[in-house]
Design a protein around this motif. Sequence first.
Motif, PDB file in Angstrom:
ATOM      1  N   ARG A  23      82.311  60.204  18.811  1.00  0.00           N
ATOM      2  CA  ARG A  23      82.042  60.619  20.190  1.00  0.00           C
ATOM      3  C   ARG A  23      82.340  62.110  20.372  1.00  0.00           C
ATOM      4  NH1 ARG A  23      84.305  57.892  25.834  1.00  0.00           N
ATOM      5  NH2 ARG A  23      83.177  59.318  27.221  1.00  0.00           N
ATOM      6  N   HIS A  26      79.578  64.184  18.624  1.00  0.00           N
ATOM      7  CA  HIS A  26      78.290  64.185  19.310  1.00  0.00           C
ATOM      8  C   HIS A  26      78.380  64.995  20.609  1.00  0.00           C
ATOM      9  CE1 HIS A  26      74.285  63.074  20.161  1.00  0.00           C
ATOM     10  NE2 HIS A  26      74.520  62.064  20.971  1.00  0.00           N
ATOM     11  N   ASN A  27      79.508  64.881  21.309  1.00  0.00           N
ATOM     12  CA  ASN A  27      79.708  65.688  22.520  1.00  0.00           C
ATOM     13  C   ASN A  27      79.581  67.175  22.237  1.00  0.00           C
ATOM     14  OD1 ASN A  27      82.118  63.506  24.004  1.00  0.00           O
ATOM     15  ND2 ASN A  27      80.188  64.115  24.902  1.00  0.00           N
ATOM     16  N   MET A  28      80.063  67.586  21.066  1.00  0.00           N
ATOM     17  CA  MET A  28      80.076  69.004  20.737  1.00  0.00           C
ATOM     18  C   MET A  28      78.856  69.404  19.908  1.00  0.00           C
ATOM     19  SD  MET A  28      82.726  70.383  22.221  1.00  0.00           S
ATOM     20  CE  MET A  28      82.687  69.291  23.644  1.00  0.00           C
ATOM     21  N   GLY A  29      77.949  68.463  19.632  1.00  0.00           N
ATOM     22  CA  GLY A  29      76.715  68.796  18.936  1.00  0.00           C
ATOM     23  C   GLY A  29      76.807  68.747  17.421  1.00  0.00           C
ATOM     24  N   ARG A  50      84.556  52.839  21.100  1.00  0.00           N
ATOM     25  CA  ARG A  50      85.131  54.178  21.263  1.00  0.00           C
ATOM     26  C   ARG A  50      84.068  55.271  21.067  1.00  0.00           C
ATOM     27  NH1 ARG A  50      90.637  54.827  20.035  1.00  0.00           N
ATOM     28  NH2 ARG A  50      90.277  57.067  20.161  1.00  0.00           N
ATOM     29  N   ALA A  51      83.040  54.981  20.265  1.00  0.00           N
ATOM     30  CA  ALA A  51      81.971  55.971  20.073  1.00  0.00           C
ATOM     31  C   ALA A  51      81.186  56.152  21.377  1.00  0.00           C
ATOM     32  CB  ALA A  51      81.043  55.549  18.955  1.00  0.00           C
ATOM     33  N   SER A  52      81.145  55.110  22.193  1.00  0.00           N
ATOM     34  CA  SER A  52      80.634  55.206  23.559  1.00  0.00           C
ATOM     35  C   SER A  52      79.241  55.826  23.629  1.00  0.00           C
ATOM     36  CB  SER A  52      81.637  56.021  24.379  1.00  0.00           C
ATOM     37  OG  SER A  52      81.334  55.948  25.745  1.00  0.00           O
ATOM     38  N   GLY A  53      78.354  55.375  22.756  1.00  0.00           N
ATOM     39  CA  GLY A  53      76.986  55.897  22.775  1.00  0.00           C
ATOM     40  C   GLY A  53      76.678  56.837  21.621  1.00  0.00           C
ATOM     41  N   ALA A  54      77.697  57.150  20.816  1.00  0.00           N
ATOM     42  CA  ALA A  54      77.467  58.026  19.658  1.00  0.00           C
ATOM     43  C   ALA A  54      77.530  57.215  18.360  1.00  0.00           C
ATOM     44  CB  ALA A  54      78.507  59.143  19.628  1.00  0.00           C
ATOM     45  N   GLN A 153      88.165  66.944  18.074  1.00  0.00           N
ATOM     46  CA  GLN A 153      87.678  67.492  19.345  1.00  0.00           C
ATOM     47  C   GLN A 153      87.967  68.985  19.451  1.00  0.00           C
ATOM     48  OE1 GLN A 153      86.089  65.737  22.189  1.00  0.00           O
ATOM     49  NE2 GLN A 153      85.656  67.915  22.387  1.00  0.00           N
TER      50      GLN A 153
END
Lengths: 258, 258
Positions: A23, A26-29, A50-54, A153
Amino acid sequence: MLERIRIVLIGTSHPGNIGGVARAMHNMGLADLALVAPRCEVITQDSISRASGADHLLHRSLSHPTLEAAVNDCTLVVGASARSRTLPWPMISPRELGQRLPEECRDPQARIALVFGREDSGLTNAELQRCHAHVHIPTNADFSSLNLAAAVQVLAYECRMTWLEQLENAPQPQKADDPVAQALATHAELEHFFAHLERTLIAIEFHDPAQPRQLMARLRRLYLRARPERMELNILRGILSATEKTAKSAEMPPSEHP
Amino acid sequence: MLERIRIVLIGTSHPGNIGGVARAMHNMGLADLALVAPRCEVITQDSISRASGADHLLHRSLSHPTLEAAVNDCTLVVGASARSRTLPWPMISPRELGQRLPEECRDPQARIALVFGREDSGLTNAELQRCHAHVHIPTNADFSSLNLAAAVQVLAYECRMTWLEQLENAPQPQKADDPVAQALATHAELEHFFAHLERTLIAIEFHDPAQPRQLMARLRRLYLRARPERMELNILRGILSATEKTAKSAEMPPSEHP
């Protein structure tokens, strides 16, 4: 730039942490996730939650038996380290890591690995000594153990910040005479060199593997710090081959001597 | 400075996220956690497990019925916002937030609140409009929803970085474990090494001074780039001496062979 950054997790124990890392990436690209000898299943209810879509990063991730296999093609390998070790290694901050990326990515073949250790014990000394540099996230001295996804992160955030700054600036022409713009040796090439170096030092009786005295660690630190280009490594290996040949000739029984 | 920063979580649904926030805060040296109308229990097995040793922040946290009650004494209130709203508000980046802190903390009475919204819907417009500024963590446009603890991690990290820079601005003694702070080889020592290297390369018939082909220049560039310490140079010279000895033994006429 971001597509050339690989996150490498060694010996992770908790699927939830792998999901949290996916997650954060993916949030950071970031998209390239590699796992080394995970101590848990990768695709579980917990990791997907926990990946919540990633979770596509989990499905696309590659598992490797060793760190070497995971970073073989990488030109810069940076290990996340909580503390300074007995043998000090080049140490950079997350911000410095981010700031180094544009230079590191000039060569189109460049690949960068950010390596994270086990939840309980981090990276081993052997693993740390395969890295060009260590990155330390500045933490509270009394409570320094970051959650794995939190550590990823922070580093991924610094990578993204640099990438965004670059987007804002005009494209830069490549400096042809810049040594760093030459083809850097990959991790695999460096490891072949270190193995060759050790064999040669044994052949000339300079090194006794039974009494290593950190010799190879010190040499690793020196050469990794220099960031050898492929061509330079070829010269060094040529010297080693010539040395080995000389050592063989010294060993020959007198009758076979030319 | 860090002790004057309060993390405010509004309407959090998952105890694990509150635990993760506590861990991220304690890692970065923050201690003041306030909860506004949480939609879950605060002290649970999950929150304590995710806090991973920072659960004293959970026990010390205060719960408030409203945002106003949680930030009443604060001189700067910054809301974390994923997107720009209909009514544009002063928007800062996490880095700018960090950089503003020293100025904001000049007044000894200053208190700073960083406000985070619900996992599913963030902050309401009414809540956002109670903030002096909004902070936006730059994320992947296709996947912008950060985990709550990850968002707190990034902002707390930027606060800590500014705090550390402030500490460093006070004069510091030299760091003993900094590798670059070790005794670097002098120019004279390096030149002795290069001369020794060249003699050795001739002895093992790798180098022909009549046809130099830039070999020594390339080796110089490599080793100078590494900035060798004196101790490292001693190791390299030891290797050269062992190589020379081997070469001599290879040259010996058969009768003198041991």
